[in-house]
Design a protein around this motif. Structure first.
Motif, short mmCIF file in Angstrom:
data_model
loop_
_atom_site.label_atom_id
_atom_site.label_comp_id
_atom_site.label_asym_id
_atom_site.label_seq_id
_atom_site.Cartn_x
_atom_site.Cartn_y
_atom_site.Cartn_z
N ASN A 85 0.82 -1.21 0.00
CA ASN A 85 0.00 0.00 0.00
C ASN A 85 0.86 1.26 0.00
O ASN A 85 0.49 2.26 0.59
N VAL A 86 2.00 1.19 -0.59
CA VAL A 86 2.85 2.37 -0.69
C VAL A 86 2.84 2.81 -2.15
O VAL A 86 3.13 2.03 -3.03
N SER A 87 2.50 4.04 -2.38
CA SER A 87 2.42 4.57 -3.73
C SER A 87 1.52 3.71 -4.62
O SER A 87 1.71 3.63 -5.80
N GLN A 88 0.58 3.06 -3.99
CA GLN A 88 -0.39 2.32 -4.78
C GLN A 88 -1.71 3.05 -4.71
O GLN A 88 -2.01 3.73 -3.74
N LEU A 89 -2.46 2.84 -5.75
CA LEU A 89 -3.73 3.53 -5.83
C LEU A 89 -4.77 2.78 -5.01
O LEU A 89 -5.27 1.74 -5.40
N LEU A 90 -5.08 3.29 -3.85
CA LEU A 90 -6.05 2.65 -2.98
C LEU A 90 -7.09 3.67 -2.54
O LEU A 90 -6.78 4.83 -2.34
N GLN A 94 -10.04 0.94 1.21
CA GLN A 94 -9.02 -0.10 1.15
C GLN A 94 -7.88 0.18 2.11
O GLN A 94 -7.39 -0.70 2.80
N GLU A 95 -7.49 1.45 2.11
CA GLU A 95 -6.31 1.83 2.88
C GLU A 95 -6.53 1.58 4.37
O GLU A 95 -5.69 1.04 5.07
N MET A 96 -7.69 2.00 4.83
CA MET A 96 -7.98 1.87 6.25
C MET A 96 -8.21 0.41 6.64
O MET A 96 -7.79 -0.03 7.69
N ARG A 102 -12.33 -0.48 11.09
CA ARG A 102 -13.69 -0.49 10.57
C ARG A 102 -13.98 0.89 10.00
O ARG A 102 -13.76 1.91 10.65
N VAL A 103 -14.45 0.89 8.77
CA VAL A 103 -14.54 2.13 8.02
C VAL A 103 -15.98 2.50 7.73
O VAL A 103 -16.77 1.64 7.37
N HIS A 104 -16.33 3.74 7.92
CA HIS A 104 -17.56 4.21 7.28
C HIS A 104 -17.50 5.70 7.01
O HIS A 104 -16.53 6.39 7.37
N THR A 168 -21.20 2.33 0.77
CA THR A 168 -20.26 1.71 -0.16
C THR A 168 -19.13 2.68 -0.47
O THR A 168 -19.24 3.88 -0.25
N SER A 169 -18.05 2.14 -0.99
CA SER A 169 -16.92 2.95 -1.42
C SER A 169 -17.26 3.58 -2.77
O SER A 169 -17.93 2.97 -3.61
#
Lengths: 259, 259
Positions: A85-90, A94-96, A102-104, A168-169
């Motif tokens: 997850n470094v210099s990747q498109l997330l 995804q990143e969290m 837990r993401v919202h 949703t994302s």
DNA sequence: AAGTGGTCTAGACCACTCG
DNA sequence: GAGTGGTCTAGACCACTTG
């Protein structure tokens, strides 16, 4: 012996099977940093593949920085750990999640607006052309982390106004509803102080240090699809970067060139 | 016709000549974003090289994101501009010069000290092992931009204490005196507020927003050589990043896998 | 001299896309 | 069916490193 057999009936290409096998040896520490991996000759003979196929496997690991080749000497395991997850498109999601959170999100507003100069320039729209604007507070484990404002061309994404779901994302929605996959993004970060209004949304004191981000995401074709302005808490966020020396295409003939 | 002749007597590999020629066509706009470049077949026939050689040329452009291939369709120019100096390993000197600024440094201190926990962990030294510490104010066009504190293993770099010159780049010195070239670095940035003491050195008000950086630089072997802590002005600095989708090795067989 | 990676050839079969 | 990129073969010569 570090090489296993190949499944010649598989749909997985031979070079990829070899690559994955070497990768496993490295990950498990069977091949340690600084140690040579089997030479292309060895791989070729022992697995009964052509040298070009063996080479393709090694090359792919080399491109990712897991191993490095030295002409005349061999190919060695690099001691540089692979950061994920470094210099990747997330996406934020995804990143969290990769960090186990837990993401919202909480949608502050979702509507069509006229693009300002920054937005129309980034998305290559006519000045003032309509865009869908999505403003959200992003939370990880229920803690507010940042405020994101996304802009997308109205012409193509008007439907989002009706169909977008807070749970949703955005990237997921673009993939599912439009078959769109981002290929690259340019991101810029500045350090600044949070305004009183944004501080309330983030649950921090006015004047706290924050990151200001802008991001433009592109399709493979180079067409910009999404422009984002965001503010992230300085006390909760860290930008991590793997910088690499353009290892490029050199080793042999460049040297001759210099001499 | 977009393809020129090859110099078969040159030390420059054929695939590299082809690559550079295509690159030029793209840079000059003769091949525009979205347009197909010549197929591998065409390149192969018209330049009388094998298809593998043509392929190698195209592949190298593909790896850098300048073009993208679609199975069964062709290879197309990507509209994503090549950013220079993005996620590349550059010294402060290189980076600033690339922006056209006159660069110099003021050495605040240069001496051997015991490593603290952060330094010894980053450089993989025994706790408290001696390191060379170099503290500098970095200026661009005579404006203070940041404060950098570099740490290097004393055992290997003790000579720097005598020989390091304020007017040269540290990376340049490492290359010239030790034949050392950094291969990668991990960098982390946080947003914070500057202390009164650092504010004086930077010519800004205490409490202004700044970036706090840490950076560990590695050799190809993975050995960490340099650890840097630095503080850069938030009003003068911006972190720019090109994020890419790990385009990797898929296209064909992954699809079958999914079905 | 032996072994390594870097480049190159002249073929081949395949899955895919498009008209 | 024609054209495309993805994979693969079985050789080859070269420059380089090391013993």
């Amino acid at each position: 012996m570090v090489l296993s057999e190949l499944d010649r009936g598989s749909v997985v290409p031979l070079y990829y099977q070899i690559r994955q096998h070497l990768l496993e040896q490295i990950r498990t520490g069977l091949l340690k940093p600084g140690q040579p991996i089997p030479s292309e000759q060895e791989i070729s003979e022992q697995l009964s593949v052509s040298r070009m196929t063996a080479r393709q496997a090694v090359k792919s690991l080399c491109d990712e920085g897991l191993v490095y080749s030295e002409r005349g000497k061999g190919t060695f395991v690099s001691g540089i750990k692979q950061e994920k997850n470094v210099s990747q498109l997330l996406s934020f999601t995804q990143e969290m999640k990769a960090h186990g959170a837990r993401v919202h999100s909480r949608i502050l507003s979702l509507k069509a607006v006229s693009s300002d100069a920054g937005v129309s320039a980034a998305l290559r729209l006519r000045p003032g052309e309509k865009v869908v604007r999505l403003k959200r507070v992003r939370l990880a484990d229920s803690v507010p982390m940042g405020i994101e404002t996304s802009y997308l061309p109205f012409e193509r994404f008007a439907n989002l106004l009706k169909t977008f779901n807070a749970d949703t994302s955005l990237y997921q929605t673009l993939a599912d509803q439009y078959g769109i996959h981002m290929h690259a993004a340019d991101e810029a970060a500045e350090a600044g102080l949070v305004t009183a209004q944004d501080a309330r949304l983030l649950g921090i004191r006015a004047g706290s240090p924050v990151f200001f981000f802008t991001r433009v995401s592109y399709l493979k074709s180079g067409r910009p699809i999404e422009f984002v302005r965001s503010i992230y808490r300085g006390d909760r966020f860290k930008i991590v970067n793997r910088l690499t020396h353009q290892s490029n295409l050199d080793s042999g003939w460049r040297r001759k060139y210099a001499q």
